[in-house]
Design a protein around this motif. Structure first.
Motif: not given
Length: 123
Positions: A1, A24, A26, A28-29, A52, A71, A73, A76-77
């Motif tokens: 990532v 970056s 998918r 990342f969550v 997470r 976050r 999700n 992705n931030t």
């Protein structure tokens, strides 16, 4: 990532800033994400961490009640909302990601790091 931190800047004491960390991929969550900071001449220190899916968070005592980690999700931030900033909050802020997905206050738990964003607080 891969992580990209942004949002730093020059503010006055008492002001607010929101930092962003975009990850970056998918998956990342599934990562736990932490914020750390390092001021000139000082060691890197833990600021906040979020698990997470955003199921738990944890803060350093020095920022508790002033900073909030969250976050989004879908984007992705991970955000770090910083309120009531003090001169001692000035530092380079880094976001980091941990595959295990929990909340950790040790930088050893994070394998992936962003490039850092500079926060300057004038008193």
């Amino acid at each position: 990532v891969q992580l990209q931190a942004s949002g730093g800047g020059l503010v006055q004491a008492g002001d607010s800033l929101r930092l962003s960390c975009v990850g970056s991929g998918r998956s990342f969550v599934r990562y736990g994400v932490g914020w750390f900071r390092q001021a000139p001449g000082k060691e890197r220190e833990f600021v906040a961490s979020i698990a997470r899916y955003g199921t738990a968070d944890y803060y350093a005592d020095s920022v508790k009640g002033r900073f909030t980690i969250s976050r989004d999700n879908a984007k992705n931030t991970v955000f770090l909302q910083m309120n009531s900033l003090k001169a001692e909050d000035a530092a380079v802020y880094y976001c980091a990601a941990a595959e295990r997905g929990g909340i950790y206050d040790s930088h050893h738990s994070y394998a992936y790091w962003g490039q850092g964003t500079v926060v300057t607080v004038s008193s």
